[in-house]
Design an enzyme around this catalytic site. Structure first.
Site, PDB file in Angstrom:
ATOM      1  N   SER A 254      67.581   9.898  56.251  1.00  0.00           N
ATOM      2  CA  SER A 254      67.199   9.496  54.898  1.00  0.00           C
ATOM      3  C   SER A 254      66.492  10.677  54.232  1.00  0.00           C
ATOM      4  O   SER A 254      66.396  11.761  54.801  1.00  0.00           O
ATOM      5  CB  SER A 254      66.264   8.277  54.935  1.00  0.00           C
ATOM      6  OG  SER A 254      64.984   8.650  55.411  1.00  0.00           O
TER       7      SER A 254
ATOM      8  N   LYS B 269      50.729   2.727  58.017  1.00  0.00           N
ATOM      9  CA  LYS B 269      51.674   1.891  58.757  1.00  0.00           C
ATOM     10  C   LYS B 269      50.972   1.042  59.814  1.00  0.00           C
ATOM     11  O   LYS B 269      51.368  -0.105  60.059  1.00  0.00           O
ATOM     12  CB  LYS B 269      52.758   2.765  59.399  1.00  0.00           C
ATOM     13  CG  LYS B 269      53.683   3.433  58.389  1.00  0.00           C
ATOM     14  CD  LYS B 269      54.461   2.408  57.568  1.00  0.00           C
ATOM     15  CE  LYS B 269      55.507   3.052  56.682  1.00  0.00           C
ATOM     16  NZ  LYS B 269      56.317   2.059  55.933  1.00  0.00           N
TER      17      LYS B 269
ATOM     18  N   ILE C 181      67.037   3.725  53.589  1.00  0.00           N
ATOM     19  CA  ILE C 181      67.234   2.426  54.220  1.00  0.00           C
ATOM     20  C   ILE C 181      67.413   1.336  53.168  1.00  0.00           C
ATOM     21  O   ILE C 181      68.278   0.464  53.313  1.00  0.00           O
ATOM     22  CB  ILE C 181      66.048   2.098  55.152  1.00  0.00           C
ATOM     23  CG1 ILE C 181      66.102   2.986  56.400  1.00  0.00           C
ATOM     24  CG2 ILE C 181      66.059   0.627  55.560  1.00  0.00           C
ATOM     25  CD1 ILE C 181      64.927   2.817  57.350  1.00  0.00           C
TER      26      ILE C 181
ATOM     27  N   SER D 258      67.211   4.585  47.542  1.00  0.00           N
ATOM     28  CA  SER D 258      67.660   5.606  48.501  1.00  0.00           C
ATOM     29  C   SER D 258      67.403   5.126  49.922  1.00  0.00           C
ATOM     30  O   SER D 258      66.746   4.097  50.142  1.00  0.00           O
ATOM     31  CB  SER D 258      66.928   6.942  48.265  1.00  0.00           C
ATOM     32  OG  SER D 258      65.546   6.802  48.528  1.00  0.00           O
TER      33      SER D 258
ATOM     34  N   TYR E 192      49.945   8.761  56.834  1.00  0.00           N
ATOM     35  CA  TYR E 192      51.116   7.891  56.931  1.00  0.00           C
ATOM     36  C   TYR E 192      50.958   6.925  58.104  1.00  0.00           C
ATOM     37  O   TYR E 192      51.194   5.722  57.967  1.00  0.00           O
ATOM     38  CB  TYR E 192      52.362   8.753  57.114  1.00  0.00           C
ATOM     39  CG  TYR E 192      53.660   7.979  57.218  1.00  0.00           C
ATOM     40  CD1 TYR E 192      54.114   7.203  56.164  1.00  0.00           C
ATOM     41  CD2 TYR E 192      54.434   8.045  58.373  1.00  0.00           C
ATOM     42  CE1 TYR E 192      55.311   6.507  56.253  1.00  0.00           C
ATOM     43  CE2 TYR E 192      55.627   7.354  58.467  1.00  0.00           C
ATOM     44  CZ  TYR E 192      56.066   6.588  57.411  1.00  0.00           C
ATOM     45  OH  TYR E 192      57.251   5.897  57.504  1.00  0.00           O
TER      46      TYR E 192
ATOM     47  N   SER F  32      57.357   1.374  60.808  1.00  0.00           N
ATOM     48  CA  SER F  32      57.791   2.636  61.407  1.00  0.00           C
ATOM     49  C   SER F  32      57.375   2.659  62.856  1.00  0.00           C
ATOM     50  O   SER F  32      56.443   1.952  63.271  1.00  0.00           O
ATOM     51  CB  SER F  32      57.163   3.821  60.671  1.00  0.00           C
ATOM     52  OG  SER F  32      57.406   5.034  61.358  1.00  0.00           O
TER      53      SER F  32
END
Length: 317
Positions: free
Chosen positions: A217, A185, A40, A38, A181, A168
């Protein structure tokens, strides 16, 4: 636009990047994409399938990978033998060595590893179970590091290869409601920047950090909340985000040109990365100001992303 060795792309560059895309640099390569079911990763599979490459598609959902493969065969330039469906769970690190061997057995080499698999988060830190932080580190960071370490010896032996990691914008800046998150990253960025320095004696092996801003997305829909078993399920408006196809096109520019770090975003979001890079005090002030409104929306049940980012983009436009 280039700044301190970091390349940035935004809307005003659209007439330029087509000239910079040396697509022949990516032909005849074996490209392994994780998170290919799914978003990217899926779009990357579609655009790569038109370049005459061998493609390895990995994710946990086999039926979705089969769907992506069918579309690649229908709309791309590949044949059945050119695409390998390889189910992979990044959190099952003991399976990564066997998966790497399967790719090498099928195609004989791995030219490009695209580390795209991962999950996001939307929850206040104080309410979030430690299991959520553990899951984010296991999947986004340790899973990616593990797979990279399995592929790296092969690239070192050949003295060539590309390791492309979809990081990101929040791997550089801070974003409220995404503490776990952001941490995962930031960790990835530190790991791959350091790995690049360790590979200085192997100039044929390139490390690229891709840092997209808001992109259309299912990343928010599938994001974890305060509990691992409770994704957001958000179906909010994404019109303010960059189209996935354009983000991937710019990623291909980065891959073809061996760029070390790329920031991909529309304005005004790209501006925030510049502020964090060159004016951190101002960036902190703006982030804290934005955080108050974003958290208020979140607590009142309003989608924190679309409500805030739409208003920011509207003011910029």
């Amino acid at each position: 636009m280039r700044a301190s060795g970091v390349y940035t792309f935004h809307r005003e560059m659209s007439p330029v990047y087509h000239q910079d895309f040396k697509e022949w640099e990516l032909t005849d390569m074996v490209v392994w994409v994780t998170g290919a079911s799914s978003g990217i990763g899926e779009e990357l599979a579609y655009q790569l399938s038109k370049l005459g490459i061998s493609l390895v598609l990995s994710a946990r959902r086999v039926h979705e990978l089969e769907r992506v493969k069918r579309k690649c065969l229908e709309n791309g330039n590949l044949k059945e033998k050119d695409i390998l469906i390889l189910p992979l769970d990044l959190t099952n690190r003991s399976s990564h060595e066997m998966a790497t061997k399967a790719v090498l057995q099928e195609f004989g080499r791995i030219d490009i590893l695209v580390n795209n698999g991962g999950v996001s988060q939307r929850a206040l830190c104080v309410d979030t179970s430690l299991d959520v932080f553990k899951e984010l580190i296991e999947l986004n960071y340790l899973g990616t590091v593990s797979l990279t370490k399995c592929v790296l010896p092969h690239m070192i032996e050949r003295k060539q290869g590309k390791i492309v990691t979809v990081n990101s914008m929040v791997g550089i800046i801070a974003a409220p409601l995404s503490t776990g998150y952001c941490a995962s990253k930031h960790a990835l960025r530190g790991f791959f920047n350091t790995l690049r320095s360790e590979l200085a004696t192997y100039p044929g092996i390139t490390i690229s950090n891709i840092c997209p801003g808001p992109v259309q997305s299912n990343i928010v829909k599938n994001a974890l909340t305060e509990e691992v078993t409770k994704p957001t399920g958000s179906t909010a408006d994404q019109s303010y985000k960059m189209a996935t196809s354009r983000c991937v096109r710019l990623m291909l520019v980065a891959m073809a040109n061996d760029l070390k770090e790329v920031w991909i975003s529309d304005q005004p979001f790209l501006l925030m990365i510049y502020l964090w890079q060159y004016m951190p005090t101002l960036a902190w002030w703006l982030t804290n100001k934005a955080a108050k409104r974003r958290i208020e929306n979140f607590k009142s049940g309003v989608d924190a992303d679309s409500s805030y980012f739409r208003s920011v983009k509207k003011k910029h436009d």
